[in-house]
Scaffold this active site. Structure first.
Site, PDB file in Angstrom:
ATOM      1  N   GLU A  23       0.814  -1.224   0.000  1.00  0.00           N
ATOM      2  CA  GLU A  23       0.000   0.000   0.000  1.00  0.00           C
ATOM      3  C   GLU A  23       0.847   1.274   0.000  1.00  0.00           C
ATOM      4  O   GLU A  23       0.510   2.241  -0.672  1.00  0.00           O
ATOM      5  CB  GLU A  23      -0.914  -0.013   1.229  1.00  0.00           C
ATOM      6  CG  GLU A  23      -1.880   1.136   1.300  1.00  0.00           C
ATOM      7  CD  GLU A  23      -2.851   0.980   2.457  1.00  0.00           C
ATOM      8  OE1 GLU A  23      -3.141   1.999   3.094  1.00  0.00           O
ATOM      9  OE2 GLU A  23      -3.317  -0.149   2.718  1.00  0.00           O
ATOM     10  N   ASP A  24       1.945   1.269   0.736  1.00  0.00           N
ATOM     11  CA  ASP A  24       2.678   2.513   0.977  1.00  0.00           C
ATOM     12  C   ASP A  24       4.093   2.572   0.414  1.00  0.00           C
ATOM     13  O   ASP A  24       4.806   3.548   0.652  1.00  0.00           O
ATOM     14  CB  ASP A  24       2.750   2.784   2.486  1.00  0.00           C
ATOM     15  CG  ASP A  24       1.384   3.075   3.085  1.00  0.00           C
ATOM     16  OD1 ASP A  24       0.473   3.499   2.345  1.00  0.00           O
ATOM     17  OD2 ASP A  24       1.221   2.871   4.297  1.00  0.00           O
TER      18      ASP A  24
END
Length: 185
Positions: free
Chosen positions: A61-62
């Site tokens: 996600e990051d």
């Protein structure tokens, strides 16, 4: 154990340039490590795939990490758990938050445990050292939203359920009057 340590190192490298949003700007890696420790210490979870996925839960996600990279390095079970915990960043923030509420009940027990631990750690962090610039109202709104996500995650891990509900109640009790006063100021 070696694979869990490798996952911690992998996540540390992937998150090396990231900081938490709190006023202390703590190294981001502290968060996924805390989530994995919470699962073990509070939840009594010893399933290596779940603990590894917890350490890696924000990498896709990051960071530039891919699902395939997780699957190749840590196995398909870990990759599947990580993806269950990954928001689609191509969507607007409001839609991602809505989908977390909608999809919570559909997650596997392992992903539910990771998400409960993730929410618990985030909620505690807000109570101790909230993100810089967050008003009382924004903090309260986060607790209200998180309670909706958590409602769909409960029922598989009693110790984790009890802990997150206690933290939610503590935060709601503390923040509701502060947010209300802020709204009337």
């Amino acid at each position: 154990m070696n694979l869990l340590l490798h996952a911690a190192y992998f996540a540390a490298v992937k998150h090396s340039d990231q900081r938490r949003k709190n006023t202390a700007a703590a190294p981001y890696i502290n968060h996924p490590l805390e989530v994995s420790c919470h699962l073990s210490e509070v939840g009594g979870i010893s399933d290596e795939a779940v603990l590894i996925a917890a350490v890696l839960h924000d990498t896709v996600e990051d960071t530039a990490t891919t699902r395939e990279e997780i699957a190749t390095t840590f196995g398909e079970t870990v990759a599947a758990l990580v993806m269950e915990c990954t928001d689609d960043k191509s969507l607007e923030k409001a839609e991602r938050k809505r989908l977390q509420v909608v999809n919570a009940p559909k997650k596997s027990p392992g992903a539910k445990a990771i998400k409960i631990a993730d929410k618990t750690c985030n909620l505690r962090s807000i109570l101790v050292d909230p993100p810089a610039g967050w008003s009382w109202t924004r903090q309260y709104d986060y607790f209200v939203w998180a309670s909706k996500v958590v409602a769909g995650l409960l029922g598989h891990h009693p110790a984790l359920d009890e802990d997150v509900q206690r933290v939610l109640q503590e935060g709601l009790d503390k923040l509701q009057p502060l947010a209300a006063a802020e709204g009337t100021a």
